[in-house]
Design a protein around this motif. Structure first.
Motif, PDB file in Angstrom:
ATOM      1  N   THR A  82       0.842  -1.187   0.000  1.00 28.32           N
ATOM      2  CA  THR A  82       0.000   0.000   0.000  1.00 28.32           C
ATOM      3  C   THR A  82       0.881   1.242   0.000  1.00 28.32           C
ATOM      4  OG1 THR A  82      -1.660  -1.182   1.315  1.00 28.32           O
ATOM      5  CG2 THR A  82      -1.884   1.202   1.159  1.00 28.32           C
ATOM      6  N   THR A 106      -4.212   6.790  -3.048  1.00 26.85           N
ATOM      7  CA  THR A 106      -3.760   5.495  -2.550  1.00 26.85           C
ATOM      8  C   THR A 106      -3.655   4.484  -3.678  1.00 26.85           C
ATOM      9  OG1 THR A 106      -4.867   5.922  -0.421  1.00 26.85           O
ATOM     10  CG2 THR A 106      -4.243   3.648  -0.900  1.00 26.85           C
ATOM     11  N   TRP A 107      -2.550   3.710  -3.677  1.00 24.71           N
ATOM     12  CA  TRP A 107      -2.378   2.557  -4.562  1.00 24.71           C
ATOM     13  C   TRP A 107      -2.292   1.307  -3.697  1.00 24.71           C
ATOM     14  CZ3 TRP A 107       0.509   6.964  -4.733  1.00 24.71           C
ATOM     15  CH2 TRP A 107       0.551   7.706  -5.915  1.00 24.71           C
ATOM     16  N   VAL A 108      -2.978   0.246  -4.100  1.00 23.32           N
ATOM     17  CA  VAL A 108      -2.925  -1.024  -3.371  1.00 23.32           C
ATOM     18  C   VAL A 108      -2.705  -2.163  -4.363  1.00 23.32           C
ATOM     19  CG1 VAL A 108      -4.071  -2.572  -1.758  1.00 23.32           C
ATOM     20  CG2 VAL A 108      -4.538  -0.125  -1.641  1.00 23.32           C
ATOM     21  N   SER A 110      -2.355  -6.440  -4.064  1.00 27.13           N
ATOM     22  CA  SER A 110      -2.417  -7.602  -3.180  1.00 27.13           C
ATOM     23  C   SER A 110      -2.360  -8.877  -4.012  1.00 27.13           C
ATOM     24  CB  SER A 110      -3.695  -7.571  -2.333  1.00 27.13           C
ATOM     25  OG  SER A 110      -4.840  -7.577  -3.167  1.00 27.13           O
ATOM     26  N   ASP A 126      -5.762  -5.307  -7.467  1.00 27.69           N
ATOM     27  CA  ASP A 126      -5.163  -3.996  -7.222  1.00 27.69           C
ATOM     28  C   ASP A 126      -6.228  -2.925  -7.377  1.00 27.69           C
ATOM     29  OD1 ASP A 126      -4.952  -2.743 -10.123  1.00 27.69           O
ATOM     30  OD2 ASP A 126      -4.291  -4.830 -10.285  1.00 27.69           O
ATOM     31  N   THR A 128      -6.775   1.759  -7.096  1.00 25.92           N
ATOM     32  CA  THR A 128      -6.315   3.105  -6.756  1.00 25.92           C
ATOM     33  C   THR A 128      -7.520   3.928  -6.336  1.00 25.92           C
ATOM     34  OG1 THR A 128      -6.552   3.910  -9.037  1.00 25.92           O
ATOM     35  CG2 THR A 128      -4.402   3.020  -8.390  1.00 25.92           C
ATOM     36  N   TYR A 156      -9.661  -0.827   1.802  1.00 26.53           N
ATOM     37  CA  TYR A 156      -9.438  -1.966   0.921  1.00 26.53           C
ATOM     38  C   TYR A 156      -9.476  -3.243   1.761  1.00 26.53           C
ATOM     39  CZ  TYR A 156      -7.520  -4.442  -3.127  1.00 26.53           C
ATOM     40  OH  TYR A 156      -7.346  -5.268  -4.201  1.00 26.53           O
ATOM     41  N   ASN A 158      -8.610  -6.731   3.536  1.00 24.72           N
ATOM     42  CA  ASN A 158      -7.290  -7.255   3.895  1.00 24.72           C
ATOM     43  C   ASN A 158      -7.068  -8.647   3.302  1.00 24.72           C
ATOM     44  OD1 ASN A 158      -8.464  -9.212   5.676  1.00 24.72           O
ATOM     45  ND2 ASN A 158      -8.578  -7.661   7.294  1.00 24.72           N
TER      46      ASN A 158
END
Length: 376
Positions: A82, A106-108, A110, A126, A128, A156, A158
């Motif tokens: 993240t 935010t960028w994520v 996983s 993923d 944003t 987002y 978990n």
């Protein structure tokens, strides 16, 4: 002839190791008169290594007793990265008015990297998101501050919710859902704070409307993480305390009244497993000494009211009892600048047996927590 019987015993043990690494780089600026600008970068790296052992014993009585034992070990490895850029500007528009505006991008990413569980699939996701906030504070009246705030929220799912699920917190497993959508919300609050250094009163009213709220629903064999179309949450939070400076004693109460409503395909419900009332109240003592900057103690009750949770699949309602625990915390501040803090927490002194709403595992019984912290 005796009827045929089948006896099954399933024992599950899990061990989850999660390593989290993170950091924040923040710069504070004064680019213009009456402006205070905060900018920064947040980075959080999560790595999960989950082991689950299933020991299954099955005994059948027909045509003769036969016992079958299976022992399976599953391992899952997942990670989530993240990154977030943020900026916030505090603008002193005119005397006694401060306008605060902020943005966060935010960028994520996983990924379930490896698994030998046949019920899971190695995959990734993923997203944003850009969120903002805008607040106004007025402090033109002695000892009084008025505030209002609008903010956007983003959460987002978990790694457990997306890929692995869990057997903790219930007698049945909670299954993962790789199709979960991130939760977004619009949040509003208004508040007033009065503080004359003896009496402090802070009242906040809040309202939140969330889309794709992440919760659990009942499915065959247990529960499953899922999105609720819309969740509306509103309530009032209060902090009140009075300090008797001559003796260093402060009675206080800090509590929240809160309600939440789900909008689903099956219809609306306010039975969401959330206690209407929760908080703590107690007596705090603090004394400054020549050798020790601060010596303090806090005797308090932490409590929550009862709650109901409706099964969205069939409308049945599960009830959770309210609870309250007596606790004592003691501590000292050390160092010339009180940069070191040592505390001893004696929790649930009466050894009460209780569970938090929506959980089936018993909460911790009487226990002790020691904390040592340092500020640099």
């Amino acid at each position: 002839m005796k009827p045929a019987t089948i006896d099954k015993e399933l024992r599950i043990t899990t061990q989850n190791d999660q390593d989290a690494y993170g950091g924040t780089l923040q710069l504070d600026w004064i680019p213009l008169e009456k402006h205070y600008l905060i900018t920064g970068l947040d980075v959080v790296l999560d790595y999960l290594d989950a082991d689950q052992r299933q020991f299954d014993t099955t005994t059948t009585s027909f045509p003769f007793p036969v016992t079958t034992v299976t022992d399976d070990l599953f391992n899952d490895e997942a990670n989530m990265k993240t990154y977030a850029l943020y900026a916030q500007d505090e603008w002193n528009i005119i005397n006694d008015f401060v306008l605060t505006a902020g943005l966060r991008y935010t960028w994520v990413d996983s990924e379930l990297e490896e698994t030998n569980d046949p019920g899971l699939t190695e995959e990734s996701s993923d997203d944003t998101n850009l969120t903002g906030s805008l607040g106004l504070v007025y402090s033109g009246i002695d000892n009084l501050a008025l505030r209002t705030l609008y903010s956007q929220g983003y959460r987002y799912p978990n790694l457990l919710q997306l890929f692995i699920g869990t057997v903790h917190g219930s007698s049945d497993p909670t299954f993962a859902n790789p199709d979960l959508d991130p939760e977004t919300s619009d949040n509003f609050e208004v508040g007033v704070r009065f503080d004359n250094k003896e009496f402090l009163l802070d009242l906040t009213g809040f309202y939140s409307s969330a889309d794709d709220y992440i919760t659990t629903v009942v499915v065959t064999g247990g529960d499953k993480y899922d999105n609720v179309d819309e969740a509306t949450t509103y309530g009032v939070e209060m902090l009140a305390q009075y300090t008797f400076e001559s003796v260093g004693i402060t009675p206080y109460i800090n509590g929240t009244w809160i309600r939440r409503k789900f909008e689903t395909d099956a219809g609306p419900t306010k039975d969401t497993g959330l206690p209407d009332l929760n908080g703590r109240f107690g007596l705090r003592y603090e004394k400054n000494l020549e050798i020790i900057p601060a010596l303090w103690g806090d005797l308090f009750v932490r409590a929550a009211s009862d709650a109901d949770k409706e099964d969205l699949s069939d409308g049945t309602v599960e009830h959770f009892d309210g609870w309250g625990t007596l606790n004592l915390a003691l501590g000292v501040d050390l160092g010339k600048r009180s940069q070191y803090k040592l505390s001893l927490e004696l929790n649930n002194l009466l050894d009460k047996e209780y569970t938090h709403a929506t959980e089936s595992l018993m909460a911790a019984e009487r226990h002790v927590v020691v904390k040592l912290s340092a500020t640099f």
